[in-house]
Design an enzyme around this catalytic site. Structure first.
Site, PDB file in Angstrom:
ATOM      1  N   SER A 286       0.836  -1.199   0.000  1.00  0.00           N
ATOM      2  CA  SER A 286       0.000   0.000   0.000  1.00  0.00           C
ATOM      3  C   SER A 286       0.875   1.256   0.000  1.00  0.00           C
ATOM      4  CB  SER A 286      -0.935  -0.050   1.218  1.00  0.00           C
ATOM      5  OG  SER A 286      -1.911   0.950   1.128  1.00  0.00           O
TER       6      SER A 286
ATOM      7  N   ASP B 278       0.516  -4.346  -3.895  1.00  0.00           N
ATOM      8  CA  ASP B 278      -0.585  -3.391  -4.071  1.00  0.00           C
ATOM      9  C   ASP B 278      -0.153  -1.972  -3.658  1.00  0.00           C
ATOM     10  OD1 ASP B 278      -2.989  -3.461  -5.352  1.00  0.00           O
ATOM     11  OD2 ASP B 278      -4.208  -3.759  -3.562  1.00  0.00           O
TER      12      ASP B 278
ATOM     13  N   HIS C  40      -7.489  -5.192  -1.172  1.00  0.00           N
ATOM     14  CA  HIS C  40      -6.231  -4.499  -0.901  1.00  0.00           C
ATOM     15  C   HIS C  40      -5.507  -5.013   0.344  1.00  0.00           C
ATOM     16  CE1 HIS C  40      -3.434  -1.168  -0.946  1.00  0.00           C
ATOM     17  NE2 HIS C  40      -3.822  -0.757   0.249  1.00  0.00           N
TER      18      HIS C  40
END
Lengths: 303, 303
Positions: free
Chosen positions: B102, B143, B228
């Protein structure tokens, strides 16, 4: 070289630039609020290398929706045949490529992706009526734009934000402009009434994403120091287009060189993928400094 | 396998999972508002294949700025040496890879791109003090997310929206999640007070663009039907993280399989680019169906 304006069976005005014998065909879709005649110099350059260039005019003063434009582009494609083209304009209809600038780039990709069944308000006839639609053998996006931003993309939404997700297998070339993603800033005429002009080809919906979503073989060329409309003619006869061209961030280099640069890439690409002669394409990909403009980066993903 | 919590010279808490002999090292940067301990299962999986995994905790309850996170990650990298690591944790410090999930993915890329000179408010010492910084040999984005949207990207702005523009030449792997770009919608708890939760990994700033801007060799894996944060531990001990995890669109598949899938890709990639053994990497790229989760597309651009 000949240049003719002809009427299609759907009543659209089409500029055809051609030699006298049988040649491959390039369908070219103009940009938003830009007349097809704005590209005369660029298209003449391409035609002079042995291509029939068909550049439909999709609308007049008032723009139409993107689905309607895609429909019209599809109808022009159907209409292409030796019998309806002007005398001595003999197309090699099996050697057909597709291209477009700005929103016209999106129209071209949408057509190649078969997005002709989207909601269309104005077009009465359906392209689905034709049982044997023509096939495109290659596609070129000239600074293509898919919308105003990632979150503001009109139908049909062709971008998926997944690499190589375009569901088509024809060769692709994408030509971007370095300044296309930059806003003009405050438009000089409106200094007393601040009007912030956004970029024509914003990040996330421009050339870079079209390249990313194309399957190999795909090539990419970024024209450094040039703007989104720097491949248009120097003299634009339409007042609306003329005004619009001043609301766009231009580069400082010669537009003539830009047209030669873009035209050269298109011709090298078509020679390779329509004609089977990869010499010029390999030369420009192998040594981009041979181009009349600075191309950086140049990327070619063969497979 | 051992698992240790140790203090760095900068007072940060670091989780180290390791075997007893000399092994390559992977630095892992956690995501926004996620503790480093949220990744214990995933990092144990990776460590069990013969890697020392260093996962710094960049902040406690209150997050710090991205430049501060990059500075801290750089400082942890400097600090890595056999003499300061716990007994029997002997790193092969020349075989160092970098990764992050992330926002931590952005931290990792920013660090690899040398963006350590950005404005930092909290960190007193400069990473530039170290004349011989360690070099990363490979980087993995799990991600990764560069901001809230294309027009809302905090410093350092690493994305340029030009293909292959990342100015680094180390091998890259990008793992994306299919549901990461989808909003949760209305958060159930707030039905009476509509709270529209945006996606964690929005289009234009997520895995797809990180892949597009990476130079070859670069590989890309999209985990279908997963969200996610589906590679985090099943049981999150922190109430804040627990709450956050419910505000994210998850996939329907087993999270254990997702962790195995992501861990497997990381290990295969590290085996290839740190260890010189390409067998597992070639196998998964050649036949993604061998993975415990659906990976589609899988792309590998060798050069």
């Amino acid at each position: 070289m000949e240049s003719k304006m002809v009427q299609t069976c759907h009543g659209q005005t089409v500029t055809i630039l051609s030699h006298q014998t049988i040649f491959p065909v390039l369908l070219f879709c103009h940009g938003f609020m830009l007349a097809n005649t704005c590209y005369t110099d660029l298209l003449k350059h391409i035609a002079s290398h042995g291509y029939i260039v068909v550049a439909p005019k999709f609308y007049g003063f008032l723009p139409i929706s993107i689905p309607d434009e895609v429909q019209k582009a599809a109808q022009v494609t159907e209409w292409l045949s030796p019998s309806v083209l002007p005398e001595k304009v003999n197309p090699d209809i099996d050697n057909l490529a597709l291209s477009g600038h700005s929103r016209g780039g999106k129209i071209a990709f949408a057509l190649a992706l078969g997005k002709t069944d989207q909601k269309s308000h104005k077009t009465k006839t359906s392209v689905k009526d034709n049982p044997t639609p023509l096939k495109f053998k290659a596609i070129i996006g000239v600074d293509p734009v898919a919308g105003g931003s990632v979150s503001n993309r009109p139908q049909p939404e062709i971008l998926k934000y997944i690499p190589r997700s375009f569901d088509m297998s024809i060769p692709v070339a994408v030509i971007g402009t370095e300044n296309g993603n930059q806003p003009l800033g405050i438009f000089p005429v409106f200094e007393f009434l601040p009007l912030n002009i956004p970029p024509c080809a914003p990040n996330g919906v421009n050339h870079s994403e079209f390249f990313n979503e194309s399957k190999p073989p795909v090539s990419y060329f970024l024209a450094k120091d040039y703007g989104h409309c720097d491949m248009l003619d120097d003299k634009l006869d339409d007042w609306m287009t003329n005004l619009a061209s001043h609301m766009i961030k231009s580069g400082k280099g010669s537009k003539e060189l830009m047209r030669k640069g873009v035209g050269g890439i298109v011709v090298a690409f078509l020679k390779f993928y329509l004609g089977g002669d990869e010499k010029d394409f390999d030369a420009i990909v192998g040594d981009p400094s041979i181009a009349p403009i600075t191309l950086d980066p140049v990327i070619y993903v063969k497979e």
